[in-house]
Write a protein that holds these residues in place. Structure first.
Motif, short mmCIF file in Angstrom:
data_model
loop_
_atom_site.label_atom_id
_atom_site.label_comp_id
_atom_site.label_asym_id
_atom_site.label_seq_id
_atom_site.Cartn_x
_atom_site.Cartn_y
_atom_site.Cartn_z
N ARG A 165 4.05 1.79 -0.91
CA ARG A 165 4.92 1.91 -2.25
C ARG A 165 3.85 2.20 -3.40
O ARG A 165 4.05 3.12 -4.18
N ARG A 166 2.61 1.76 -3.36
CA ARG A 166 1.49 2.18 -4.30
C ARG A 166 1.35 3.65 -4.19
O ARG A 166 1.19 4.37 -5.10
N ASN A 167 1.10 3.99 -2.82
CA ASN A 167 0.76 5.38 -2.80
C ASN A 167 2.08 6.29 -3.23
O ASN A 167 1.89 7.38 -3.64
N THR A 194 0.79 -1.24 0.14
CA THR A 194 -0.01 -0.02 -0.06
C THR A 194 0.78 1.27 0.02
O THR A 194 0.63 2.27 -0.82
N ARG A 215 1.97 6.54 -6.88
CA ARG A 215 0.79 7.75 -7.21
C ARG A 215 1.23 9.10 -7.04
O ARG A 215 0.84 9.97 -7.99
#
Length: 251
Positions: free
Chosen positions: A237-239, A235, A242
């Motif tokens: 790393r994804r944020n 979560t 983004r």
């Protein structure tokens, strides 16, 4: 002016260790208040704490009917502290593994405003562990290496349970959403603090293996931490990606 400080101490069967811990704590930091959060200890820890509270206004006791874990005990303590306007809320073990004389350096930084969360760290230069078996040493060290590799929090001792939170941190975080225990609870709170944009400082402490009572470490606590950290890491790393792509588009 002195800050209004509360030290939260969760207990379950700590009747032997708690008197020694409180004595050392008040000798080193006589101005603090203490909240003992007892999970219905069958050894009489809660009853002993109540006796002390009747003669010492600095001691408070919160009784919980069943053992529901370290994380929930701390959350109950945090909520109790926020309702009573404490400015700095500390985590502290009942078993003697945290030295009261180290608490002063955490409080100094928290009072100064240089950090919003201060962690007593075993893994920064100057930190030390006394009398740990090699298995515990490698477990703790490995857990923190894993957390940093997966989540990139920039905290050397994310599993540490010796902490001082300033009030704004605990007011801002969604404490009702924290369901983690043990190692995982400390990592969860560190993660939430970082994501909320608060400043974290680590200070070296000496961590001493408990002499009285039994450790609460278990395989289920370790397994929970491993699994949840993996999810939080994805979560986070994804944020980060983004936000990175969002800035690139604006540029």
């Amino acid at each position: 002016m002195l800050s209004k400080i509360l030290v939260v101490i969760p207990t379950f069967n700590e009747r032997l260790a708690l008197p020694v811990t409180l004595s050392g704590l008040f000798e080193a930091q006589p101005e603090v208040d203490v909240l003992i959060v007892d999970d219905g200890s069958p050894d009489g820890t809660g009853e002993w704490a109540e006796e002390q509270a009747r003669s010492d206004s600095r001691i408070h006791v919160l009784h919980r009917s069943e053992k529901s874990g370290l994380g929930m005990a701390y959350i109950a303590g945090f909520e109790w502290a926020l309702e009573r306007d404490y400015e700095i809320i500390c985590e502290f073990d009942a078993d003697g593994s945290h030295r009261a004389l180290d608490l002063g350096q955490l409080l100094d930084i928290a009072r100064s405003g240089r950090a919003d969360l201060v962690i007593g760290s075993r893994w920064v230069p100057g930190g030390e562990i006394v009398d740990w078996p090699k298995s515990r040493f490698f477990l703790s060290r490995g857990a923190n290496v894993y957390v940093n590799a997966v989540m990139g929090l920039g905290v050397r001792d994310a599993t540490a349970g010796f902490r001082a939170y300033t009030r704004p941190v605990l007011e801002t975080l969604d404490l009702s959403g924290v369901q983690s225990q043990g190692y995982c609870f400390q990592i969860d709170m560190t993660y939430r603090t970082v994501e909320a944009g608060f400043r974290i400082a680590e200070v070296p402490i000496v961590f001493v293996e408990r002499e009285l009572g039994e450790s609460k470490m278990s395989g289920s606590i370790i397994s929970e931490a491993f699994t949840k950290v993996a999810g939080w890491g994805l979560t986070r790393r994804r944020n980060q990606l983004r936000r990175l792509f969002g800035r690139s588009k604006l540029a």
